[in-house]
Design an enzyme around this catalytic site. Structure first.
Site, PDB file in Angstrom:
ATOM      1  N   ASN A  30       0.871  -1.185   0.000  1.00 16.22           N
ATOM      2  CA  ASN A  30       0.000   0.000   0.000  1.00 16.22           C
ATOM      3  C   ASN A  30       0.903   1.228   0.000  1.00 16.22           C
ATOM      4  OD1 ASN A  30      -1.793   2.052   0.490  1.00 16.22           O
ATOM      5  ND2 ASN A  30      -2.362   1.382   2.557  1.00 16.22           N
ATOM      6  N   LYS A  78       0.075   4.259  -0.168  1.00 14.06           N
ATOM      7  CA  LYS A  78      -0.547   5.441   0.455  1.00 14.06           C
ATOM      8  C   LYS A  78      -0.336   6.656  -0.463  1.00 14.06           C
ATOM      9  CE  LYS A  78      -0.034   3.112   4.826  1.00 14.06           C
ATOM     10  NZ  LYS A  78       0.172   3.164   6.267  1.00 14.06           N
ATOM     11  N   HIS A 105      -9.492   1.169   5.005  1.00 13.46           N
ATOM     12  CA  HIS A 105      -8.200   1.323   5.693  1.00 13.46           C
ATOM     13  C   HIS A 105      -8.365   2.262   6.882  1.00 13.46           C
ATOM     14  CE1 HIS A 105      -4.043   2.440   6.477  1.00 13.46           C
ATOM     15  NE2 HIS A 105      -3.719   1.313   5.868  1.00 13.46           N
ATOM     16  N   GLU A 115      -6.636   4.606   7.934  1.00 13.51           N
ATOM     17  CA  GLU A 115      -6.391   6.031   7.649  1.00 13.51           C
ATOM     18  C   GLU A 115      -7.610   6.671   6.988  1.00 13.51           C
ATOM     19  OE1 GLU A 115      -2.682   5.431   5.596  1.00 13.51           O
ATOM     20  OE2 GLU A 115      -1.791   4.774   7.489  1.00 13.51           O
ATOM     21  N   GLU A 144      -5.234  -5.027  10.551  1.00 15.72           N
ATOM     22  CA  GLU A 144      -4.202  -4.010  10.731  1.00 15.72           C
ATOM     23  C   GLU A 144      -4.425  -3.307  12.073  1.00 15.72           C
ATOM     24  OE1 GLU A 144      -2.285  -2.738   6.701  1.00 15.72           O
ATOM     25  OE2 GLU A 144      -3.778  -1.287   7.311  1.00 15.72           O
ATOM     26  N   GLY A 160       2.851   2.153  10.713  1.00 18.16           N
ATOM     27  CA  GLY A 160       3.806   3.243  10.566  1.00 18.16           C
ATOM     28  C   GLY A 160       4.548   3.584  11.846  1.00 18.16           C
ATOM     29  N   SER A 183       3.707  -2.255  10.138  1.00 18.36           N
ATOM     30  CA  SER A 183       5.164  -2.333  10.296  1.00 18.36           C
ATOM     31  C   SER A 183       5.753  -3.689   9.884  1.00 18.36           C
ATOM     32  CB  SER A 183       5.582  -1.967  11.722  1.00 18.36           C
ATOM     33  OG  SER A 183       5.185  -0.641  12.024  1.00 18.36           O
TER      34      SER A 183
HETATM   35  P1  13P Z   1       3.235   0.296   7.533  1.00 15.13           P
HETATM   36  O1  13P Z   1       3.696  -0.995   6.914  1.00 15.13           O
HETATM   37  O2  13P Z   1       3.988   1.488   7.015  1.00 15.13           O
HETATM   38  O3  13P Z   1       3.176   0.207   9.025  1.00 15.13           O
HETATM   39  O4  13P Z   1       1.721   0.514   7.026  1.00 15.13           O
HETATM   40  C1  13P Z   1       0.815  -0.503   7.183  1.00 15.13           C
HETATM   41  C2  13P Z   1      -0.406  -0.172   6.416  1.00 15.13           C
HETATM   42  O5  13P Z   1      -1.178   0.681   6.814  1.00 15.13           O
HETATM   43  C3  13P Z   1      -0.665  -0.893   5.159  1.00 15.13           C
HETATM   44  O6  13P Z   1      -1.947  -0.662   4.705  1.00 15.13           O
END
Ligand code: 13P
Length: 291
Positions: free
Chosen positions: A12, A14, A111, A113, A194, A200, A250
């Site tokens: 992803n 982002k 997601h 976010e 997740e 992150g 992560s």
């Molecule tokens: P990270 O791997 O950067 O922690 O992000 C995870 C994520 O949100 C994937 O959709």
């Protein structure tokens, strides 16, 4: 096979990698030797599935570049978010028919976010899931608890609530269109656990924590999928044994093999470590080896 549902590695990106960077990423992957024989073998019959979920502005270039490299059967390109309506006054959104025009038939949904910053809810995630599945899309649907929820011992309650509300909304959307979920729809759905506290932050869930949550999700699906569960909640849910559940938060090339060793972890949804071809390639190779 040690991974009965195969392995799915999804990157992803982002809000990173515009069209030029997307092309450079894919060219970089080719220079690094993607796909290796192991990846090509594992991708046959889709035991290994790989995808990049890219910003809307990069979808077309990424799709074309994947095709130019001859990887259309090896590496999918997907959207990070897709609206449930086909068209209309939804400024800033894209729909499934618009994406299909450029050859995109995979989307992330719900997601954290999107939930945190853009008001996405379990209900809207459920509608998006149902709409997309009914239009032939593959969907990766995300759920997961926040840090305060985990610390308060509410992880399982939160996962149950999210699953219940998402599938209730998905079922209601299908009913409103005179449709019903079939095996074919569910075969295109992947879940992603997740934990928000792991995204992150560098704080990966331990394999034990991931396995515990994944096993809980699968158990919830088993329960909801039984006659009693379905009657109690009038829910249609994906089949527990065949639905892949990815872990996200992560994930790195260093910790991925340990996570994949868990029986209920069927792949990874990866943010930061999917942005560089070197580390994304390592993740895919790790996935191929786990099969
Ligand atoms: P990270 O791997 O950067 O922690 O992000 C995870 C994520 O949100 C994937 O959709």
């Amino acid at each position: 096979m040690s991974k009965p549902r195969g392995v799915f590695v999804a990157g992803n990106w982002k809000m990173n990698h515009g069209p030029a960077a997307a092309r450079a990423f894919l060219d970089g992957l080719a220079r690094l030797g993607f796909p290796s024989d192991a990846v090509r073998r594992a991708s046959g019959g889709r035991a290994l599935q790989s995808a990049v979920l890219v910003p809307a502005v990069s979808l077309e270039v990424a799709r074309a570049s994947v095709a130019q490299h001859g990887w259309s059967d090896l590496l999918q390109v997907g959207s990070q978010n897709t609206h449930f309506e086909a068209s209309g006054a939804f400024t800033g959104e894209v729909s499934a028919p618009l994406l299909k025009e450029i050859g995109i038939e995979l989307s992330l949904v719900g997601h954290s976010e999107r939930r945190q910053h853009f008001g996405e809810t379990d209900e809207s995630a459920g509608k998006r899931t149902a709409s997309l599945l009914s239009q032939g899309f593959e969907v990766i649907l995300c759920i997961g608890e926040t840090r305060p929820e985990r610390e308060a011992g509410q992880t399982e309650a939160v996962l149950s609530r999210q699953l219940g509300e998402v599938f209730r909304a998905a079922g209601a959307w299908m009913k409103s269109k005179g449709l019903e979920f079939s095996r074919t729809h569910w075969a295109r759905l992947t879940l992603a656990y997740e934990p928000v506290w792991a995204i992150g932050t560098g704080l990966t869930a331990t394999p034990e924590q991931a396995q515990e949550a994944h096993a809980f999700i699968r158990q919830w699906l088993r329960g909801a999928g039984t006659a009693g569960g379905a009657a109690a909640g009038a829910l249609s849910v994906p089949p527990a044994e065949t639905t892949a559940i990815l872990y996200g938060g992560s994930v790195t090339p260093e910790n991925f093999a340990g996570l994949l060793a868990c029986p209920d972890v069927d792949g990874g949804l990866v943010g930061g470590a999917s942005l560089k071809p070197e580390s994304f390639l390592k993740l895919i190779e790790t996935g191929a080896q786990a099969i």
